[in-house]
Design a protein around this motif. Structure first.
Motif, PDB file in Angstrom:
ATOM      1  N   CYS A 264      -2.143   6.577  -4.346  1.00  0.00           N
ATOM      2  CA  CYS A 264      -2.678   7.754  -3.632  1.00  0.00           C
ATOM      3  C   CYS A 264      -3.481   7.347  -2.403  1.00  0.00           C
ATOM      4  O   CYS A 264      -4.300   8.122  -1.919  1.00  0.00           O
ATOM      5  N   MET A 265      -3.247   6.131  -1.886  1.00  0.00           N
ATOM      6  CA  MET A 265      -3.970   5.661  -0.710  1.00  0.00           C
ATOM      7  C   MET A 265      -3.004   4.886   0.185  1.00  0.00           C
ATOM      8  O   MET A 265      -1.975   4.405  -0.277  1.00  0.00           O
ATOM      9  N   ASN A 266      -3.365   4.756   1.435  1.00  0.00           N
ATOM     10  CA  ASN A 266      -2.595   3.889   2.314  1.00  0.00           C
ATOM     11  C   ASN A 266      -3.179   2.484   2.281  1.00  0.00           C
ATOM     12  O   ASN A 266      -4.285   2.255   1.794  1.00  0.00           O
ATOM     13  N   LEU A 267      -2.389   1.573   2.794  1.00  0.00           N
ATOM     14  CA  LEU A 267      -2.625   0.144   2.640  1.00  0.00           C
ATOM     15  C   LEU A 267      -2.814  -0.483   4.020  1.00  0.00           C
ATOM     16  O   LEU A 267      -2.058  -0.192   4.951  1.00  0.00           O
ATOM     17  N   PHE A 268      -3.841  -1.339   4.118  1.00  0.00           N
ATOM     18  CA  PHE A 268      -4.148  -1.997   5.391  1.00  0.00           C
ATOM     19  C   PHE A 268      -4.465  -3.455   5.115  1.00  0.00           C
ATOM     20  O   PHE A 268      -5.159  -3.753   4.134  1.00  0.00           O
ATOM     21  N   TRP A 269      -3.978  -4.362   5.958  1.00  0.00           N
ATOM     22  CA  TRP A 269      -4.362  -5.759   5.807  1.00  0.00           C
ATOM     23  C   TRP A 269      -4.559  -6.411   7.173  1.00  0.00           C
ATOM     24  O   TRP A 269      -3.960  -6.014   8.157  1.00  0.00           O
ATOM     25  N   TRP A 270      -5.472  -7.391   7.182  1.00  0.00           N
ATOM     26  CA  TRP A 270      -5.813  -8.118   8.405  1.00  0.00           C
ATOM     27  C   TRP A 270      -5.080  -9.437   8.447  1.00  0.00           C
ATOM     28  O   TRP A 270      -5.127 -10.218   7.486  1.00  0.00           O
ATOM     29  N   ARG A 271      -4.377  -9.689   9.552  1.00  0.00           N
ATOM     30  CA  ARG A 271      -3.656 -10.945   9.739  1.00  0.00           C
ATOM     31  C   ARG A 271      -3.406 -11.136  11.226  1.00  0.00           C
ATOM     32  O   ARG A 271      -3.106 -10.163  11.912  1.00  0.00           O
ATOM     33  N   ASP A 272      -3.524 -12.358  11.681  1.00  0.00           N
ATOM     34  CA  ASP A 272      -3.228 -12.684  13.075  1.00  0.00           C
ATOM     35  C   ASP A 272      -3.997 -11.779  14.038  1.00  0.00           C
ATOM     36  O   ASP A 272      -3.443 -11.290  15.038  1.00  0.00           O
TER      37      ASP A 272
END
Lengths: 267, 267
Positions: free
Chosen positions: A162-170
């Motif tokens: 029930c949530m969106n997904l975010f990730w930090w890279r580059d």
């Protein structure tokens, strides 16, 4: 709702859950835009802005979640939609308190076994056909696991249940493209529009290689992910909460009226 | 139905449409078996046989369609199902007259543009997430086109929008496997159990090469297909009604109490 409403019969409709503070809706334009996109895609007449604008003030004082359900109404012959449709709009508001400890301490999440089916005709919409989300969320009951990560049938990252997904890279925050399945959250939309995050297509290995991961939606705000397990509950990665999380959380919480310094005291 | 019923909120439930003649249901064991399979797959408690048995007699005299809807009820936290669930069973019966002229004269059908998403966790079940069927059925409005043929995202034949699909080739009647998507109709189940039809995996070219095609379900009976168009309305194949259609129709109608000689007067 009447028994013959097509929202019940077929899931033939849409919904929105809106954070409302003292009668003022958060990310209201984004919610209306998504509802309008969904209505256009399904061929359901959109209620007037006047009718919709009247609802948030009725949610009462303090923090509340306003849920709107827009269905195609009754009628038609079986699956064939009635023409013209007489849509049915229903709503309910309930007091709400966000899980503030998750802002501060982060969450443990896991991969889901279920793969989302690929359906471009419905991708991104917040429609009423949510059995995949229900089945995915039913994969675990441990209260210390906050969310489950979903991939599509072809193995690409999509979202959490029930949530969106975010990730930090580059040097950037990334979020999965949602042109094949998934729900395009309004917080995600707002962060995309402001250039805070970028869309990409990636498999689950992108999370293993990420420097930081967050989950977010327009009701709960932004949660740092401190641990990711596989679908069998084995640890797959751990991340300390750091400045990257704090930065995206501040951007998100600024949009929602939540504390932007929730991480301030985290060591 | 209450606003917070999960059937409305998420399509979190199942349904059955049962042909009932003078209070006696047709293919009742097949309907109960499919409902039980769906309830097990979704983790919804199955109503007692006693409760279900009481419904068909209430459909009244003559021919009727009894629609049952079984939802997970209210409660839970968001997508997370309540444990234990208190399911909600609702029903309605309406007088029914089948389209007898389609038994005799056959039908014109078309391919749909929409492809069904692949979702093995829900394949075969008559669940309440039917937006794909609604969108597919909305692709045409011409009354002389009776049905639309659906393939899955990987190009395999699945079903029609509200009927199952059968074709004659190499000395047998075939029907698509439904282990990836689609609804396993009770008439199809009964014909499979009696060895009248066989399952296979095939693309749409199987229909072009078929010697005969039929569509059928447990409410309308069996329709011979006399013309198949592509998704743009161009003719893709024509078939005269013959003994093959008549044979399968007789088997199907015997199960449903419909005329087994509906084709008798066809030239």
């Amino acid at each position: 709702m009447p028994f013959d409403d097509r929202g019940l019969a077929y899931g033939d409709g849409l919904f929105e859950t809106v954070l409302v503070r003292d009668g003022v809706p958060c990310l209201w334009d984004e919610h209306l835009a998504r509802l309008a996109r969904g209505a256009a895609a399904l061929g359901i007449p959109m209620p007037s802005r006047e009718i919709l604008e009247a609802l948030p003030p009725r949610a009462g004082d303090g923090l509340a979640v306003l849920k709107l359900v827009l269905t195609r109404g009754s009628g038609g012959r079986g699956y064939l939609p009635p023409a013209p449709a007489e849509p049915r709009l229903r709503w309910r508001a309930a007091p709400f308190a966000p899980a503030a400890e998750r802002w501060r301490e982060g969450v443990r999440v896991r991969h889901c076994r279920l793969r989302l089916g690929v359906q471009p005709a419905l991708a991104g919409l917040k429609h009423l056909n949510r059995l995949e989300n229900v089945l995915a969320r039913a994969e675990w009951s441990a209260p210390d696991i906050a969310e489950g990560v979903l991939c599509d049938a072809e193995g690409r990252l999509v979202e959490a249940t029930c949530m969106n997904l975010f990730w930090w890279r580059d040097g950037a925050w990334w979020t999965p493209r949602l042109d094949r399945c998934g729900v395009a959250g309004t917080l995600r939309e707002a962060l995309l529009a402001r250039g805070e995050i970028r869309e990409t297509a990636a498999g689950p290995e992108a999370l293993d290689a990420a420097e930081a991961i967050c989950l977010g939606n327009s009701v709960q705000g932004l949660w740092p992910v401190v641990r990711l397990d596989d679908a069998e509950g084995r640890p797959r990665g751990r991340w300390p909460i750091g400045a990257r999380h704090r930065m995206l959380q501040a951007r998100a919480h600024d949009l929602l009226g939540y504390p932007v310094d929730a991480m301030k005291d985290v060591p």
